[in-house]
Enzyme design. Structure first.
Site, mmCIF file in Angstrom:
data_model
loop_
_atom_site.group_PDB
_atom_site.id
_atom_site.type_symbol
_atom_site.label_atom_id
_atom_site.label_comp_id
_atom_site.label_asym_id
_atom_site.label_seq_id
_atom_site.Cartn_x
_atom_site.Cartn_y
_atom_site.Cartn_z
ATOM 1 N N GLY A 49 0.782 -1.244 0.000
ATOM 2 C CA GLY A 49 0.000 0.000 0.000
ATOM 3 C C GLY A 49 0.810 1.287 0.000
ATOM 4 O O GLY A 49 0.405 2.275 -0.593
ATOM 5 N N ASP A 111 0.224 3.349 4.327
ATOM 6 C CA ASP A 111 -0.724 4.025 3.446
ATOM 7 C C ASP A 111 -1.908 4.576 4.224
ATOM 8 O O ASP A 111 -2.247 5.746 4.128
ATOM 9 C CB ASP A 111 -1.195 3.062 2.343
ATOM 10 N N ASP A 114 -6.786 2.166 9.734
ATOM 11 C CA ASP A 114 -8.238 2.040 9.909
ATOM 12 C C ASP A 114 -8.479 1.514 11.327
ATOM 13 O O ASP A 114 -8.531 2.293 12.272
ATOM 14 C CB ASP A 114 -8.778 1.105 8.817
ATOM 15 N N ASP A 170 -5.507 -0.613 -2.836
ATOM 16 C CA ASP A 170 -6.123 -1.484 -3.831
ATOM 17 C C ASP A 170 -7.502 -1.986 -3.396
ATOM 18 O O ASP A 170 -7.843 -1.975 -2.216
ATOM 19 C CB ASP A 170 -5.244 -2.718 -4.064
HETATM 20 P P1 IMP Z 1 -6.048 -1.633 9.694
HETATM 21 O O1 IMP Z 1 -5.333 -2.846 10.221
HETATM 22 O O2 IMP Z 1 -7.560 -1.758 9.759
HETATM 23 O O3 IMP Z 1 -5.589 -0.323 10.317
HETATM 24 O O4 IMP Z 1 -5.819 -1.548 8.151
HETATM 25 C C1 IMP Z 1 -4.612 -1.329 7.609
HETATM 26 C C2 IMP Z 1 -4.509 -1.943 6.225
HETATM 27 O O5 IMP Z 1 -5.786 -2.301 5.657
HETATM 28 C C3 IMP Z 1 -3.915 -0.898 5.313
HETATM 29 O O6 IMP Z 1 -2.511 -0.976 5.305
HETATM 30 C C4 IMP Z 1 -4.549 -1.227 3.991
HETATM 31 O O7 IMP Z 1 -3.757 -2.177 3.310
HETATM 32 C C5 IMP Z 1 -5.873 -1.846 4.326
HETATM 33 N N1 IMP Z 1 -6.969 -0.862 4.230
HETATM 34 C C6 IMP Z 1 -7.645 -0.248 5.234
HETATM 35 N N2 IMP Z 1 -8.579 0.590 4.751
HETATM 36 C C7 IMP Z 1 -8.480 0.509 3.397
HETATM 37 C C8 IMP Z 1 -9.187 1.168 2.312
HETATM 38 O O8 IMP Z 1 -10.089 2.011 2.476
HETATM 39 N N3 IMP Z 1 -8.798 0.807 1.060
HETATM 40 C C9 IMP Z 1 -7.806 -0.096 0.804
HETATM 41 N N4 IMP Z 1 -7.129 -0.712 1.783
HETATM 42 C C10 IMP Z 1 -7.467 -0.412 3.066
#
Ligand code: IMP
Length: 192
Positions: A49, A111, A114, A170
């Site tokens: 990402g 990137d 979330d 992506d």
């Molecule tokens: P987390 O573990 O929920 O914080 O998510 C982190 C990873 O999920 C990021 O590095 C992205 O690869 C993916 N991700 C989270 N939200 C999105 C989105 O809106 N679009 C694409 N990839 C996302």
């Protein structure tokens, strides 16, 4: 066909243009350059990402008149389990760093954050290696569904509570090369 017109049938709306992303990168570069002025810095990009974020950031830092004494760029590659649009926090390490982290000033470049579980995993993994200083930089912040309170020292842009693509992000490995950040049309997710 006008440039990028081929995406008209799939992109619902642009969230941030490439110019807006570039100015966020410049602002992050100025902050990081000032914090690490005269010191060596290891920028650790999280693939896939952050592939554009870390390369653009490294070059933007080089353009700041006074900044780190040297910059090394390295990559770590992870994949998060979960459904198509949300990570579960179960992270698989696909490629580790090639550079030594121990004793270095490290900024992890992600990137998007979330629920925070991916960044928490990476921060813990790097902290075990005893860097001199460990910080995180996230280009897009989605603070709405945070499950862990992971510190992020450098935040680029606030992202709406939507699944977004482009500038490295992506959907099913597609749309990473879109130069701007976009929301997709709903049919794209239903077409499976
Ligand atoms: P987390 O573990 O929920 O914080 O998510 C982190 C990873 O999920 C990021 O590095 C992205 O690869 C993916 N991700 C989270 N939200 C999105 C989105 O809106 N679009 C694409 N990839 C996302």
């Amino acid at each position: 066909m006008k440039p990028l017109e081929r995406y008209d049938g799939t992109v619902e709306r642009t969230i941030y243009t490439d110019a807006e992303i570039a100015s966020a990168i410049d602002r992050l570069a100025a902050e990081i350059a000032s914090d690490f002025r005269g010191q060596p810095l290891l920028l650790l990009g999280v693939l896939k990402g952050a592939l554009y974020a870390v390369t653009d950031l490294a070059r933007a830092i080089a353009r700041v008149p006074e900044g780190p004494s040297e910059i090394i760029v390295d990559y770590i590659c992870v994949s998060s389990y979960g459904n198509a649009t949300r990570s579960s926090g179960e992270v698989r390490l696909l490629k580790d760093t090639t550079e030594t982290v121990t004793g270095r000033n490290v900024v992890i470049v992600e990137d998007i954050v979330d629920n925070g579980l991916t960044l928490e995993y990476l921060t813990a993994l790097m902290a075990e290696r005893k860097p001199a200083l460990l910080r995180s930089c996230v280009l897009f912040d989605k603070p709405y569904h945070r499950r862990v309170d992971v510190p992020v020292e450098y935040v680029g842009l606030q992202c709406p509570d939507e699944f977004v693509v482009g500038y490295g992000l992506d959907y099913q490995e597609l749309f990473r090369n879109l130069p701007y950040l976009a929301q997709l049309q709903p049919w794209v997710f239903q077409a499976e």
